[in-house]
Design an enzyme around this catalytic site. Sequence first.
Site, PDB file in Angstrom:
ATOM      1  N   ASP A 153       0.798  -1.224   0.000  1.00 19.66           N
ATOM      2  CA  ASP A 153       0.000   0.000   0.000  1.00 19.66           C
ATOM      3  C   ASP A 153       0.833   1.278   0.000  1.00 19.66           C
ATOM      4  O   ASP A 153       0.280   2.366  -0.095  1.00 19.66           O
ATOM      5  CB  ASP A 153      -0.918   0.023   1.231  1.00 19.66           C
ATOM      6  CG  ASP A 153      -1.917  -1.121   1.205  1.00 19.66           C
ATOM      7  OD1 ASP A 153      -2.413  -1.440   0.118  1.00 19.66           O
ATOM      8  OD2 ASP A 153      -2.182  -1.701   2.275  1.00 19.66           O
ATOM      9  N   HIS A 154       2.123   1.145   0.132  1.00 20.50           N
ATOM     10  CA  HIS A 154       2.973   2.338   0.287  1.00 20.50           C
ATOM     11  C   HIS A 154       4.105   2.323  -0.718  1.00 20.50           C
ATOM     12  O   HIS A 154       5.212   1.899  -0.398  1.00 20.50           O
ATOM     13  CB  HIS A 154       3.530   2.405   1.699  1.00 20.50           C
ATOM     14  CG  HIS A 154       4.073   3.736   2.069  1.00 20.50           C
ATOM     15  ND1 HIS A 154       5.374   4.110   1.832  1.00 20.50           N
ATOM     16  CD2 HIS A 154       3.489   4.806   2.653  1.00 20.50           C
ATOM     17  CE1 HIS A 154       5.571   5.335   2.286  1.00 20.50           C
ATOM     18  NE2 HIS A 154       4.440   5.773   2.791  1.00 20.50           N
ATOM     19  N   PHE A 155       3.992   2.691  -1.841  1.00 17.62           N
ATOM     20  CA  PHE A 155       2.827   3.158  -2.564  1.00 17.62           C
ATOM     21  C   PHE A 155       2.587   2.197  -3.719  1.00 17.62           C
ATOM     22  O   PHE A 155       3.558   1.669  -4.262  1.00 17.62           O
ATOM     23  CB  PHE A 155       3.080   4.566  -3.114  1.00 17.62           C
ATOM     24  CG  PHE A 155       3.242   5.605  -2.054  1.00 17.62           C
ATOM     25  CD1 PHE A 155       2.141   6.163  -1.441  1.00 17.62           C
ATOM     26  CD2 PHE A 155       4.504   6.019  -1.672  1.00 17.62           C
ATOM     27  CE1 PHE A 155       2.290   7.154  -0.473  1.00 17.62           C
ATOM     28  CE2 PHE A 155       4.648   7.004  -0.708  1.00 17.62           C
ATOM     29  CZ  PHE A 155       3.555   7.570  -0.096  1.00 17.62           C
TER      30      PHE A 155
END
Length: 162
Positions: A33-35
């Site tokens: 999720d990052h990123f």
Amino acid sequence: MRFSLVDQIKELEKGKSITAVKNLSLAEEYLQDHFPGFAVMPGVLMVESIVQAGAWLMRYTNDFQYSTVLLKQTKAIRFNSFVTPGKQLRVSLSIQKWEDNLCTLKASSEVEGEAAVSGRIVLEQFNLADKNPSMADKDADRIKDLKTQFAQLWNPAKQVTP
């Protein structure tokens, strides 16, 4: 769940300094999720890697007298580059000041020779039993576990002097 952001301690001088590394793997869940499409280690985890290395220096210096080391303050933190999967974050800290249970450390880090994050941190050490004497057993268990983990991170016989 243990969130260990120090994979190995490379250099360690009691009461003075520490150098440790964190190898970033694509297998680390937070990178999903990052990123998306540009996986990088979150800045807060880069700082946490510095905090954990500083805590190891304090524990080693005090012969594991305290069960808990917490971040009290950050000062002048600067982010200069990203840590991407397959890279190694190398953190170095030196003790600037130590008063009672508060230790101020100067920190720097790099990725492939390029500055990553730097600044100063203040760490506080204590035992849970200091405020609640019934927690003395928890302190003893925690210190035992920390010594075991430390033995996996630091093996002075395997270190090579540059």
